[in-house]
Design an enzyme around this catalytic site. Structure first.
Site, PDB file in Angstrom:
ATOM      1  N   GLY A 100     -96.219  18.481 -11.792  1.00 14.54           N
ATOM      2  CA  GLY A 100     -96.629  19.751 -11.205  1.00 14.54           C
ATOM      3  C   GLY A 100     -96.292  20.889 -12.151  1.00 14.54           C
ATOM      4  CG  LEU A 101     -97.703  24.892 -12.049  1.00 13.84           C
ATOM      5  CD1 LEU A 101     -98.060  26.188 -11.357  1.00 13.84           C
ATOM      6  CD2 LEU A 101     -98.068  24.986 -13.532  1.00 13.84           C
ATOM      7  CG  HIS A 102     -90.571  20.560 -14.039  1.00 12.95           C
ATOM      8  ND1 HIS A 102     -89.689  20.608 -15.088  1.00 12.95           N
ATOM      9  CD2 HIS A 102     -89.838  20.320 -12.932  1.00 12.95           C
ATOM     10  CE1 HIS A 102     -88.461  20.406 -14.628  1.00 12.95           C
ATOM     11  NE2 HIS A 102     -88.532  20.216 -13.325  1.00 12.95           N
ATOM     12  CB  ILE A 103     -89.433  23.954 -17.439  1.00  9.23           C
ATOM     13  CG1 ILE A 103     -88.386  24.179 -16.337  1.00  9.23           C
ATOM     14  CG2 ILE A 103     -89.206  24.979 -18.562  1.00  9.23           C
ATOM     15  CD1 ILE A 103     -86.952  24.050 -16.801  1.00  9.23           C
ATOM     16  CB  ALA A 127     -94.243  26.837 -15.724  1.00  5.50           C
TER      17      ALA A 127
END
Lengths: 88, 322
Positions: free
Chosen positions: A13-16, A19
């Protein structure tokens, strides 16, 4: 202004890192970008904002781009998400 | 927020309202759509016009005593009518013992019923506080919020202009960070704008070239705070020769968030300019104004006085024939 709903399909997903990639692209364009999920709407040029969404795999994000280069930016962002951030 | 799920409400208030669930958890999925509270005495007595059923229903001593005074049949009938409505949830105050039909019939209608040892008045106060906070209008802004000498300064500006760097510099000088990059603004009942960070981001911050840092860990508890009234917006803008910047401080600009008007200062920046000191000055200047001293106006007064004296002196000397 153009908007598009996109589903996250990468594992994290929108992890570090994802992102960071997202904001990196967003920051290269003049157009403004907003991301929303579950009623929370943030400026997508801010990595902290993007991570605050804590969007995991399967989450649906609404992308809004507004500005002279909005279409090109939208295409790049959608391409990044659809290609699973080129990570997994 | 425009509604709260009863389950979330229970989770949030369990400890400080000392409420416990008196029937099955079936009713926890309902939503509370209204921030007001209602005591349904008249509704229980059968007067159902204007019954504000969509609020949390508080049963105090009076309601419970009334229900107890009824015959079994009348009580059932009264409650049946009461539960025809889509009630979010019920709270019984003073740990009053409920008539046995009450939790059972609430259960049948899928309404959660809670009990608390607080008196109705205490409960109403605590409950209103919580609901006001939860239902307060809110907005997320891309900004950093720092408490500078007790003044809440909201830094805005395009991404990459250096909001985080200024916040970090201020923290270094002993000021306190509320939130970096993402600030949630809420408006309280008395029209005060409050800013706070997010549960997840806490006091983490991104500094370009370094990455993610944790201000709370690095600078300790003195460097952070959880929320702060937002008193002034400082908008950082790229320096431009064409733009006219405020030179006197006589004209005050404002900006509106959620219907609350706050002062707005536009601060042009360029490399090498010491923004932090200017920002501290903005905060101190605001303090002076709050205490009734307006430097620009004060100087203006001194200037007019001096002009007046000079004119008087000049006219005196002009007519000073000997």
């Amino acid at each position: 202004m153009i908007t598009k709903d996109v589903t996250l399909i990468n594992k994290l997903g929108l992890h570090i890192r994802p992102a960071a990639q997202f904001t990196k692209i967003a920051s290269q364009y003049a157009a403004s970008v907003f991301l929303s999920k579950d009623g929370i709407r943030i400026n997508a040029k801010s990595i902290m904002g993007v991570m605050m969404l804590a969007a995991n795999r399967g989450a649906v994000l609404k992308i809004e781009c507004d500005g002279p280069d909005e279409q090109e930016l939208m295409d790049k962002l959608v391409e990044l998400i659809e290609n699973k951030f080129y990570e997994d | 927020m425009d509604k709260i799920q009863v389950g979330i409400f229970f989770q949030d208030t369990q400890s400080h309202l000392k409420i416990r669930l008196a029937n099955s958890p079936k009713g926890l999925v309902r939503d509370i759509p209204n921030k007001d509270i209602h005591r349904p005495g008249l509704a229980l007595a059968g007067f159902l016009e204007l019954f504000t059923y969509d609020r949390i229903q508080v049963l105090g001593n009076t309601e419970i005593r009334y229900l107890r005074s009824l015959s079994d049949f009348a009580r059932k009938e009264s409650l049946q009518k009461f539960f025809q409505f889509e009630i979010p949830c019920i709270i019984v105050s003073n740990s009053n013992e409920m008539p046995p039909e009450l939790p059972a019939m609430a259960d049948e209608s899928g309404v959660a019923i809670f009990s608390t040892p607080f008196s109705t008045t205490e409960l109403t106060h605590l409950l209103s506080d919580y609901l006001d906070h939860k239902f307060a209008p809110s907005q997320i802004v891309h900004a950093s919020l720092v408490d500078v000498y007790g003044t809440g300064l909201l830094f805005t500006g395009r991404s990459g202009i250096g909001k985080s760097e200024i916040a970090l510099d201020l923290v270094e000088r002993g000021h306190r960070l509320v939130s970096d990059d993402v600030v949630t603004l809420t408006r309280t009942a008395d029209n005060v704008l409050i800013g706070h960070g997010s549960e997840l981001l806490k006091h983490f911050m991104e500094i370009r070239g370094v990455g993610i840092i944790d201000v709370g860990r690095m600078f300790g508890v003195r460097a952070i705070r959880q929320q702060k009234r937002v008193e002034t917006e400082v908008e950082l803008v790229d320096w431009s020769d064409e733009q006219d910047y405020e030179r006197t401080g006589l004209d005050e600009h404002t900006k509106e968030y959620l219907g609350v008007t706050i002062p707005h200062v536009q601060l042009p920046i360029f490399p090498g300019k010491n923004i932090t000191v200017i920002v501290e000055t903005i905060a101190l200047n605001l303090h002076l104004k709050v205490y009734g001293y307006h430097p620009a106006k004060e100087f203006g007064r001194a200037l007019s006085d001096s002009m007046k004296t000079r004119t008087q002196l000049e006219s005196y000397l002009e007519k000073d024939f000997e």
